[in-house]
Design a protein around this motif. Structure first.
Motif, PDB file in Angstrom:
ATOM      1  N   ASP A  47      -2.654  -5.441   5.633  1.00  0.00           N
ATOM      2  CA  ASP A  47      -2.721  -4.505   6.759  1.00  0.00           C
ATOM      3  C   ASP A  47      -1.353  -4.090   7.283  1.00  0.00           C
ATOM      4  N   ASP A  48      -0.311  -4.848   6.955  1.00  0.00           N
ATOM      5  CA  ASP A  48       1.041  -4.529   7.422  1.00  0.00           C
ATOM      6  C   ASP A  48       1.855  -3.741   6.398  1.00  0.00           C
ATOM      7  N   ARG A  49       1.281  -3.481   5.244  1.00  0.00           N
ATOM      8  CA  ARG A  49       2.000  -2.767   4.185  1.00  0.00           C
ATOM      9  C   ARG A  49       1.819  -1.256   4.346  1.00  0.00           C
ATOM     10  N   VAL A  50       2.905  -0.539   4.400  1.00  0.00           N
ATOM     11  CA  VAL A  50       2.867   0.917   4.580  1.00  0.00           C
ATOM     12  C   VAL A  50       2.146   1.601   3.421  1.00  0.00           C
ATOM     13  N   GLY A  51       2.486   1.218   2.200  1.00  0.00           N
ATOM     14  CA  GLY A  51       1.852   1.834   1.031  1.00  0.00           C
ATOM     15  C   GLY A  51       0.362   1.562   0.971  1.00  0.00           C
ATOM     16  N   TRP A  52      -0.026   0.316   1.245  1.00  0.00           N
ATOM     17  CA  TRP A  52      -1.446  -0.045   1.213  1.00  0.00           C
ATOM     18  C   TRP A  52      -2.215   0.685   2.295  1.00  0.00           C
ATOM     19  N   THR A  53      -1.624   0.821   3.471  1.00  0.00           N
ATOM     20  CA  THR A  53      -2.273   1.560   4.562  1.00  0.00           C
ATOM     21  C   THR A  53      -2.535   3.003   4.146  1.00  0.00           C
ATOM     22  N   ALA A  54      -1.578   3.612   3.448  1.00  0.00           N
ATOM     23  CA  ALA A  54      -1.762   4.976   2.961  1.00  0.00           C
ATOM     24  C   ALA A  54      -2.912   5.048   1.950  1.00  0.00           C
ATOM     25  N   ASP A  64      -8.922 -11.069  -3.210  1.00  0.00           N
ATOM     26  CA  ASP A  64     -10.281 -10.827  -2.715  1.00  0.00           C
ATOM     27  C   ASP A  64     -10.251  -9.832  -1.559  1.00  0.00           C
ATOM     28  N   THR A  65      -9.249  -9.963  -0.694  1.00  0.00           N
ATOM     29  CA  THR A  65      -9.104  -9.046   0.436  1.00  0.00           C
ATOM     30  C   THR A  65      -8.846  -7.629  -0.057  1.00  0.00           C
ATOM     31  N   LEU A  66      -8.005  -7.508  -1.072  1.00  0.00           N
ATOM     32  CA  LEU A  66      -7.694  -6.215  -1.675  1.00  0.00           C
ATOM     33  C   LEU A  66      -8.973  -5.548  -2.186  1.00  0.00           C
ATOM     34  N   GLY A  67      -9.739  -6.271  -2.982  1.00  0.00           N
ATOM     35  CA  GLY A  67     -10.993  -5.740  -3.519  1.00  0.00           C
ATOM     36  C   GLY A  67     -12.003  -5.422  -2.435  1.00  0.00           C
ATOM     37  N   SER A  68     -12.104  -6.289  -1.440  1.00  0.00           N
ATOM     38  CA  SER A  68     -13.046  -6.054  -0.338  1.00  0.00           C
ATOM     39  C   SER A  68     -12.681  -4.800   0.449  1.00  0.00           C
ATOM     40  N   ALA A  69     -11.398  -4.613   0.687  1.00  0.00           N
ATOM     41  CA  ALA A  69     -10.945  -3.439   1.443  1.00  0.00           C
ATOM     42  C   ALA A  69     -11.299  -2.157   0.700  1.00  0.00           C
ATOM     43  N   VAL A  70     -11.149  -2.178  -0.599  1.00  0.00           N
ATOM     44  CA  VAL A  70     -11.480  -0.994  -1.406  1.00  0.00           C
ATOM     45  C   VAL A  70     -12.991  -0.759  -1.373  1.00  0.00           C
ATOM     46  N   GLU A  73     -15.139  -1.700   0.856  1.00  0.00           N
ATOM     47  CA  GLU A  73     -15.544  -1.298   2.210  1.00  0.00           C
ATOM     48  C   GLU A  73     -15.531   0.207   2.387  1.00  0.00           C
ATOM     49  N   HIS A  74     -14.653   0.855   1.657  1.00  0.00           N
ATOM     50  CA  HIS A  74     -14.511   2.300   1.775  1.00  0.00           C
ATOM     51  C   HIS A  74     -15.210   3.035   0.629  1.00  0.00           C
ATOM     52  N   GLY A  75     -16.104   2.320  -0.075  1.00  0.00           N
ATOM     53  CA  GLY A  75     -16.903   2.929  -1.119  1.00  0.00           C
ATOM     54  C   GLY A  75     -16.159   3.180  -2.410  1.00  0.00           C
ATOM     55  N   GLY A  76     -15.009   2.538  -2.588  1.00  0.00           N
ATOM     56  CA  GLY A  76     -14.201   2.776  -3.776  1.00  0.00           C
ATOM     57  C   GLY A  76     -14.299   1.665  -4.802  1.00  0.00           C
ATOM     58  N   PHE A  77     -13.498   1.787  -5.839  1.00  0.00           N
ATOM     59  CA  PHE A  77     -13.429   0.767  -6.879  1.00  0.00           C
ATOM     60  C   PHE A  77     -11.973   0.390  -7.102  1.00  0.00           C
ATOM     61  N   LEU A  78     -11.776  -0.808  -7.617  1.00  0.00           N
ATOM     62  CA  LEU A  78     -10.454  -1.319  -7.958  1.00  0.00           C
ATOM     63  C   LEU A  78     -10.436  -1.559  -9.459  1.00  0.00           C
ATOM     64  N   ALA A  79      -9.467  -0.981 -10.153  1.00  0.00           N
ATOM     65  CA  ALA A  79      -9.366  -1.147 -11.602  1.00  0.00           C
ATOM     66  C   ALA A  79      -7.996  -1.715 -11.946  1.00  0.00           C
TER      67      ALA A  79
END
Length: 124
Positions: A59-66, A95-101, A103-109
């Motif tokens: 949550d504190d990463r600028v790139g990830w927030t974008a 796990d947090t990374l995948g969950s965040a994606v 949560e917004h209806g996306g996928f992580l590859a």
């Protein structure tokens, strides 16, 4: 024309490429791998973002927030990383990374590894 695709299929799906590493060469290489992976599947690379401190909370990463903003606004449908553990410093962060994606209806590859880690509704 964009296509509705299922896990493992190809189409003009807009994605973000994300990397996080302290070493600029590693970040750059990860972006290149992620971009190649996406382009090989005919996915549209809509944005590329990087951060330089994998120990920093997501949550504190600028790139990830974008990246999350792009998912929220549906500018992208998925996130491509070179290797998921390159973007997170622990399995909990992964796990947090995948969950965040998701949560917004996306996928992580992952460009290296087992392929798509997570999807919601079979979308990729």
């Amino acid at each position: 024309m964009p296509t509705k695709s299922r896990l493992g299929s190809r189409g003009h799906v807009p994605v973000a490429v994300y990397s996080c590493a302290a070493d600029p060469a590693v970040r750059s290489g990860a972006v290149l791998l992620g971009r190649r992976y996406a382009e090989a599947r005919l996915w549209l690379v809509a944005t590329v973002r990087s951060d330089d401190d994998p120990s920093m909370p997501l949550d504190d990463r600028v790139g990830w927030t974008a990246i999350l903003d792009a998912l929220r606004t549906e500018a992208v449908r998925g996130v491509v990383v070179a290797k998921a553990l390159h973007s997170a410093d622990s399995s909990w962060a992964l796990d947090t990374l995948g969950s965040a994606v998701r949560e917004h209806g996306g996928f992580l590859a992952e460009a290296i590894g087992t392929g798509p880690r997570a999807a919601q509704g079979g979308a990729e």
